[in-house]
Design a protein around this motif. Structure first.
Motif, PDB file in Angstrom:
ATOM      1  N   ASP A   1     -14.833   4.967   3.827  1.00 61.87           N
ATOM      2  CA  ASP A   1     -14.380   4.075   2.763  1.00 61.87           C
ATOM      3  C   ASP A   1     -12.863   3.945   2.774  1.00 61.87           C
ATOM      4  OD1 ASP A   1     -13.143   5.829   0.346  1.00 61.87           O
ATOM      5  OD2 ASP A   1     -14.741   6.933   1.361  1.00 61.87           O
ATOM      6  N   GLY A   2     -12.362   2.907   2.100  1.00 65.32           N
ATOM      7  CA  GLY A   2     -10.939   2.601   2.127  1.00 65.32           C
ATOM      8  C   GLY A   2     -10.055   3.708   1.593  1.00 65.32           C
ATOM      9  N   VAL A   3     -10.477   4.380   0.533  1.00 66.98           N
ATOM     10  CA  VAL A   3      -9.671   5.469  -0.014  1.00 66.98           C
ATOM     11  C   VAL A   3      -9.528   6.596   1.004  1.00 66.98           C
ATOM     12  CG1 VAL A   3      -9.572   7.272  -1.789  1.00 66.98           C
ATOM     13  CG2 VAL A   3     -10.185   4.932  -2.422  1.00 66.98           C
ATOM     14  N   SER A   4     -10.622   6.945   1.673  1.00 66.00           N
ATOM     15  CA  SER A   4     -10.569   8.000   2.692  1.00 66.00           C
ATOM     16  C   SER A   4      -9.707   7.585   3.875  1.00 66.00           C
ATOM     17  CB  SER A   4     -11.984   8.345   3.173  1.00 66.00           C
ATOM     18  OG  SER A   4     -12.766   8.854   2.115  1.00 66.00           O
ATOM     19  N   VAL A   5      -9.795   6.306   4.266  1.00 64.00           N
ATOM     20  CA  VAL A   5      -8.942   5.794   5.345  1.00 64.00           C
ATOM     21  C   VAL A   5      -7.478   5.969   4.975  1.00 64.00           C
ATOM     22  CG1 VAL A   5      -8.182   3.693   6.538  1.00 64.00           C
ATOM     23  CG2 VAL A   5     -10.613   4.161   6.274  1.00 64.00           C
ATOM     24  N   LEU A   6      -7.143   5.572   3.758  1.00 65.36           N
ATOM     25  CA  LEU A   6      -5.761   5.656   3.304  1.00 65.36           C
ATOM     26  C   LEU A   6      -5.275   7.100   3.242  1.00 65.36           C
ATOM     27  CD1 LEU A   6      -3.247   4.285   2.269  1.00 65.36           C
ATOM     28  CD2 LEU A   6      -4.313   4.095   0.022  1.00 65.36           C
ATOM     29  N   GLN A   7      -6.084   7.993   2.740  1.00 69.50           N
ATOM     30  CA  GLN A   7      -5.704   9.406   2.680  1.00 69.50           C
ATOM     31  C   GLN A   7      -5.438   9.961   4.078  1.00 69.50           C
ATOM     32  OE1 GLN A   7      -9.158  10.794   0.532  1.00 69.50           O
ATOM     33  NE2 GLN A   7      -8.043  10.904  -1.400  1.00 69.50           N
TER      34      GLN A   7
ATOM     35  N   ALA B   1      -1.798   4.188  -1.907  1.00 67.03           N
ATOM     36  CA  ALA B   1      -1.606   2.739  -1.878  1.00 67.03           C
ATOM     37  C   ALA B   1      -0.287   2.364  -2.556  1.00 67.03           C
ATOM     38  CB  ALA B   1      -2.766   2.038  -2.575  1.00 67.03           C
ATOM     39  N   ASP B   2       0.364   1.344  -2.026  1.00 59.83           N
ATOM     40  CA  ASP B   2       1.595   0.835  -2.630  1.00 59.83           C
ATOM     41  C   ASP B   2       1.300  -0.240  -3.667  1.00 59.83           C
ATOM     42  OD1 ASP B   2       4.027   1.904  -0.805  1.00 59.83           O
ATOM     43  OD2 ASP B   2       2.276   1.537   0.438  1.00 59.83           O
TER      44      ASP B   2
ATOM     45  N   THR C   1       3.170   5.558   7.424  1.00 63.82           N
ATOM     46  CA  THR C   1       3.823   5.266   6.148  1.00 63.82           C
ATOM     47  C   THR C   1       3.969   3.775   5.854  1.00 63.82           C
ATOM     48  OG1 THR C   1       6.017   5.333   7.182  1.00 63.82           O
ATOM     49  CG2 THR C   1       5.143   7.412   6.303  1.00 63.82           C
ATOM     50  N   MET C   2       3.369   2.909   6.690  1.00 62.25           N
ATOM     51  CA  MET C   2       3.501   1.481   6.424  1.00 62.25           C
ATOM     52  C   MET C   2       2.910   1.129   5.060  1.00 62.25           C
ATOM     53  SD  MET C   2       0.714   2.224   8.406  1.00 62.25           S
ATOM     54  CE  MET C   2       0.901   1.713  10.117  1.00 62.25           C
ATOM     55  N   PRO C   3       3.469   0.097   4.388  1.00 63.99           N
ATOM     56  CA  PRO C   3       2.941  -0.293   3.082  1.00 63.99           C
ATOM     57  C   PRO C   3       1.469  -0.687   3.161  1.00 63.99           C
ATOM     58  CG  PRO C   3       5.050  -1.353   3.499  1.00 63.99           C
ATOM     59  CD  PRO C   3       4.639  -0.714   4.774  1.00 63.99           C
ATOM     60  N   VAL C   4       0.714  -0.318   2.143  1.00 62.26           N
ATOM     61  CA  VAL C   4      -0.717  -0.628   2.090  1.00 62.26           C
ATOM     62  C   VAL C   4      -1.041  -1.273   0.751  1.00 62.26           C
ATOM     63  CG1 VAL C   4      -3.058   0.300   2.068  1.00 62.26           C
ATOM     64  CG2 VAL C   4      -1.357   1.245   3.651  1.00 62.26           C
ATOM     65  N   ILE C   5      -1.666  -2.442   0.821  1.00 66.97           N
ATOM     66  CA  ILE C   5      -2.225  -3.086  -0.369  1.00 66.97           C
ATOM     67  C   ILE C   5      -3.729  -2.888  -0.327  1.00 66.97           C
ATOM     68  CG2 ILE C   5      -2.659  -5.256  -1.563  1.00 66.97           C
ATOM     69  CD1 ILE C   5       0.022  -6.258  -0.656  1.00 66.97           C
ATOM     70  N   MET C   6      -4.263  -2.245  -1.338  1.00 62.62           N
ATOM     71  CA  MET C   6      -5.712  -2.046  -1.397  1.00 62.62           C
ATOM     72  C   MET C   6      -6.349  -3.261  -2.055  1.00 62.62           C
ATOM     73  SD  MET C   6      -7.854   1.326  -2.450  1.00 62.62           S
ATOM     74  CE  MET C   6      -7.494   2.024  -0.835  1.00 62.62           C
TER      75      MET C   6
END
Length: 226
Positions: free
Chosen positions: A60-66, A97-98, A74-79
């Motif tokens: 899932d997206g949260v796990s990917v981001l973590q 997420a940024d 460290t690139m900016p991420v918009i969820m």
């Protein structure tokens, strides 16, 4: 300003529409459809920003981001997600997420948010102004901060929050004051986004074993000890 973007979206129709819209703003867009592909692409290529769906197959997206943040990406991420409840937003922000945008998304707004995040991450090196509180030093003109001489990797909002604490060391800042000065709200939203970002900032300040500099003042806000 053209950006190199990674779009992570498992809905093929939506991904095609959104990528066409973003390419219309002269961005380069790479599309992947699941969490594993997202991690591989983010680790392999240099992206200016990531647009990341929250609900993905395999990971899932949260796990990917973590995992991205743990791996030093460290690139900016918009969820990007259909889940607009407060708990989901806070979870996404705490994961790193940024920004957090609820579907359906207006392409012009998404483009503006991407540009804002990218501008915030570009450091200016001509000025040498600094502000200081204890062993924390920040340079607003360079958008850089250090603790005990070690650089801190902060998002735009985290950096703005840190600067507000440093400028007002040993003074209590209410949540309403932080909403106004960091987020630009002249009212206090019915969310705890301030608490989520303060929690993230505290973790980063203590990452190398440093003491916790920011204390909660029950029912009021927070204070940074200088």
């Amino acid at each position: 300003m053209s950006l190199n973007l990674l779009l992570v979206e498992d809905d093929a129709t939506l991904a095609a529409m959104l990528s066409d819209d973003l390419r219309g703003y002269d961005h380069r867009v790479t599309i992947v459809s699941d969490g594993g592909e997202a991690l591989a692409a983010a680790g392999r290529d240099q992206f200016d920003a990531v647009v990341l769906d929250r609900m993905l197959p395999s990971i899932d997206g949260v796990s990917v981001l973590q995992r991205m943040r743990r791996e030093g990406l460290t690139m900016p991420v918009i969820m990007l997600t259909a889940l607009g409840r407060l708990a989901e937003k806070v979870e996404g922000l705490e994961a790193g997420a940024d920004d957090y945008v609820v579907k359906p998304v207006d392409a012009a707004e998404l483009n503006a948010r991407l540009h804002a995040l990218h501008r915030a991450r570009q450091w200016i090196t001509t000025d040498t102004d600094t502000i200081r509180a204890g062993d924390v030093v920040a340079s607003p003109s360079q958008h850089r901060a250090w603790r005990a001489g070690k650089a801190l990797d902060l998002s735009k909002t985290e950096f703005s929050l840190l600067c507000e604490f440093v400028r007002n060391a040993d003074a209590v800042l209410t949540r309403a004051m932080l909403y106004e000065r960091v987020w630009g709200f002249d009212f206090e939203p019915t969310t705890n986004v301030v608490d989520a970002f303060v929690r993230r900032l505290r973790i980063k300040l203590m990452a190398d074993g440093g003491s916790d500099l920011i204390a909660a003042v029950r029912g009021v806000g927070y204070v940074m000890r200088g």
